[in-house]
Design a protein around this motif. Structure first.
Motif, PDB file in Angstrom:
ATOM      1  N   LEU A  62      -8.709  10.799  35.832  1.00 23.09           N
ATOM      2  CA  LEU A  62      -8.968  10.758  34.385  1.00 23.09           C
ATOM      3  C   LEU A  62      -7.994   9.821  33.666  1.00 23.09           C
ATOM      4  O   LEU A  62      -8.375   9.113  32.735  1.00 23.09           O
ATOM      5  N   ILE A  63      -6.732   9.790  34.088  1.00 27.88           N
ATOM      6  CA  ILE A  63      -5.774   8.865  33.460  1.00 27.88           C
ATOM      7  C   ILE A  63      -6.181   7.418  33.786  1.00 27.88           C
ATOM      8  O   ILE A  63      -6.241   6.560  32.908  1.00 27.88           O
TER       9      ILE A  63
ATOM     10  N   TYR B 156     -10.125  12.024  25.496  1.00 29.36           N
ATOM     11  CA  TYR B 156      -8.668  12.144  25.562  1.00 29.36           C
ATOM     12  C   TYR B 156      -8.186  13.274  24.639  1.00 29.36           C
ATOM     13  O   TYR B 156      -7.315  14.076  25.013  1.00 29.36           O
TER      14      TYR B 156
ATOM     15  N   ARG C 231      -8.959  16.471  26.411  1.00 26.52           N
ATOM     16  CA  ARG C 231      -8.049  16.708  27.546  1.00 26.52           C
ATOM     17  C   ARG C 231      -6.695  17.196  27.051  1.00 26.52           C
ATOM     18  O   ARG C 231      -6.057  18.040  27.684  1.00 26.52           O
TER      19      ARG C 231
ATOM     20  N   SER D 164      -9.255   6.373  31.904  1.00 28.06           N
ATOM     21  CA  SER D 164      -8.975   6.305  30.473  1.00 28.06           C
ATOM     22  C   SER D 164      -8.275   4.985  30.134  1.00 28.06           C
ATOM     23  O   SER D 164      -8.699   4.235  29.239  1.00 28.06           O
TER      24      SER D 164
ATOM     25  N   PHE E 190       4.529  10.666  32.978  1.00 33.62           N
ATOM     26  CA  PHE E 190       3.429  11.538  33.428  1.00 33.62           C
ATOM     27  C   PHE E 190       3.577  11.845  34.914  1.00 33.62           C
ATOM     28  O   PHE E 190       3.329  12.948  35.368  1.00 33.62           O
TER      29      PHE E 190
ATOM     30  N   LYS F 289     -10.243   1.112  28.492  1.00 29.91           N
ATOM     31  CA  LYS F 289      -9.824   0.409  27.278  1.00 29.91           C
ATOM     32  C   LYS F 289      -9.378  -1.025  27.601  1.00 29.91           C
ATOM     33  O   LYS F 289      -9.688  -1.960  26.867  1.00 29.91           O
TER      34      LYS F 289
HETATM   35  N1  URA Z   1      -2.843   7.003  28.334  1.00 28.55           N
HETATM   36  C1  URA Z   1      -4.179   6.893  28.159  1.00 28.55           C
HETATM   37  O1  URA Z   1      -4.654   5.999  27.477  1.00 28.55           O
HETATM   38  N2  URA Z   1      -4.965   7.781  28.784  1.00 28.55           N
HETATM   39  C2  URA Z   1      -4.502   8.771  29.561  1.00 28.55           C
HETATM   40  O2  URA Z   1      -5.273   9.532  30.096  1.00 28.55           O
HETATM   41  C3  URA Z   1      -3.100   8.875  29.725  1.00 28.55           C
HETATM   42  C4  URA Z   1      -2.292   7.966  29.096  1.00 28.55           C
END
Ligand code: URA
Length: 431
Positions: free
Chosen positions: A183-184, A169, A172, A187, A211, A191
């Motif tokens: 990728l978002i 992150y 990026r 990501s 976003f 988590k």
């Molecule tokens: N929040 C995240 O945790 N990852 C991203 O890529 C965008 C927003």
């Protein structure tokens, strides 16, 4: 890892619009986490993914590889079901604050592992840190205790969850590869899945302050994340919600805590109440509680009691006065007419410039800085009506903040404009 791959081959595969194999993805994420694949190679791969995308199988594998890069948690030892919420981030988005205690007050545990803000969207931890004494960092044991009683916790995510994502992150962020749906989605979901929640409600924002600027993109991001969660055994739904205008009437850390307290006291702005209640109902439904009167729990003080216990359990004083900024400045209407625009991005950037947000991870934030929005979209005003109050500890921040703010509102003559009050914050549900 048994198989060995070459970073250059992996980059070339994606550069040439090929599909990455399971082995390639597992290897590249693991090798990048260990520092074997260099930042410049991962930057090239992230850009190739940004340009050429990934299919559903690749995104699922990428997410799993990031989960495997670190520890995973489990809430299965708790006596109560768990439900979590994640927002893709917006201006004035303080919903986690009233939402976590509201849901917990119905017997469902809410683990909100949160972050600090970067750029024009604020971070939940920054907001809570404006409460005197409140601590964001907790041990896992303390977190588990809080999930039993009072049933919710909002704390900093430990560094052990998905460390590959943390590294990627940051990369990026400096290589212009953040706003890429695969990728978002991977990501966020790496988590959330690593955290071990049983149910997850995603608040996917759409509009100028988000976003995702278009409904189609927001829909695709939401569906991608819902698929990832469902495939991993987490009950997941998404709400697409409007972020063309800030949520509520305040933007900034302590200002947003104050507004959240209004909601927990049974009042507060209609859009914040609506979204809090909609998300609470979705979380409770997924966790098996189907008949909750969430509006009543805000009105009768039940959610407020849980909030106070949660704040006290993390060292905070829920009754202490909140910090205020040293200086304020008010913006007034320059004509008679109707407010036709209150733009989330312009207002978010203005609040950030007043000191509410940070440009670099290590920057401090001002607890009292931010903006109060004194009017609604669609409201009739006369010349001289107060529109906004700006708050900051530094008077020299007002000029740059106003440059952004003044791009973000407009007044049209009453007979030429159609008032456009926000109908509903929730646009669509994806499951
Ligand atoms: N929040 C995240 O945790 N990852 C991203 O890529 C965008 C927003």
């Amino acid at each position: 890892m048994a198989e060995h791959f070459d970073a250059v081959d992996v980059i070339r595969t994606k550069r040439d619009k090929g599909e990455l194999s399971e082995g390639q993805i597992d290897w590249v994420i693991d090798a990048y986490t260990r520092g074997v694949v260099a930042d410049e190679q991962m930057s090239a791969l992230a850009m190739a993914i940004f340009l050429n995308g990934m299919n559903r199988r690749e995104i699922a594998q990428w997410t799993q590889a990031m989960i495997n890069s670190g520890e995973t948690m489990s809430f299965s030892s708790l006596s109560r079901p768990t439900a979590d919420k994640h927002s893709t981030g917006g201006v004035g988005d303080k919903i986690t604050l009233p939402l976590a205690p509201l849901v917990a007050s119905f017997g469902v545990s809410v683990p909100q592992l949160s972050g600090r803000g970067l750029g024009h969207t604020g971070g939940t931890l920054d907001k809570l840190e404006s409460i005197p004494g409140w601590q964001a960092n907790l041990s896992n044991d303390r977190m588990m205790q809080m999930l039993e009683d009072p049933g919710c916790v909002i704390c900093a995510a430990g560094s052990g969850l998905a460390p590959a994502d943390k590294k990627l992150y940051a990369l990026r962020d400096i290589t212009s590869t953040v706003d890429c749906i695969p990728l978002i989605a991977s990501s966020i979901m790496s988590k959330k899945i690593a955290e071990g929640t049983g149910a997850l409600v995603l608040d996917v924002k759409v509009g100028s302050g988000a976003f995702m600027k278009t409904l189609d993109d927001a829909r695709e991001l939401a569906q991608t994340m819902v698929n990832l969660g469902t495939d991993a055994g987490v009950k997941t739904v998404a709400l697409l919600t409007d972020m063309s205008t800030p949520l509520g009437k305040t933007v900034g850390n302590a200002l947003e805590v104050r507004e959240s307290l209004d909601v927990l006291a049974g009042g507060g702005p209609a859009d914040v109440v609506e979204l809090t209640c909609e998300l609470a109902r979705e979380m409770l439904n997924l966790a098996g509680v189907h008949d909750a009167d969430v509006e009543e729990a805000l009105k009768n003080g039940r959610a407020m009691d849980t909030w106070k216990s949660m704040i006290r359990a993390q060292g905070g004083d829920p009754d202490a006065p909140l910090p205020t900024a040293k200086h304020t400045e008010t913006v007034y209407a320059d004509a008679d007419g109707v407010i036709t625009e209150l733009d989330a991005l312009a207002i978010g950037v203005a609040s950030w410039r007043l000191g509410a947000g940070r440009a670099r991870k290590e920057d401090p934030v001002q607890a009292g800085a931010g903006i109060e929005i004194l009017v609604d979209r669609g409201q009739k005003v006369t010349k001289g009506t107060p529109l906004f109050t700006l708050h900051s500890d530094d008077t020299d921040r007002f000029e740059r903040a106003l440059e952004s703010l003044n791009q973000g509102w407009s007044i049209a003559p009453i007979d030429e404009s159609v008032p456009t009050p926000r109908q509903s914050v929730v646009i669509e549900k994806i499951n």
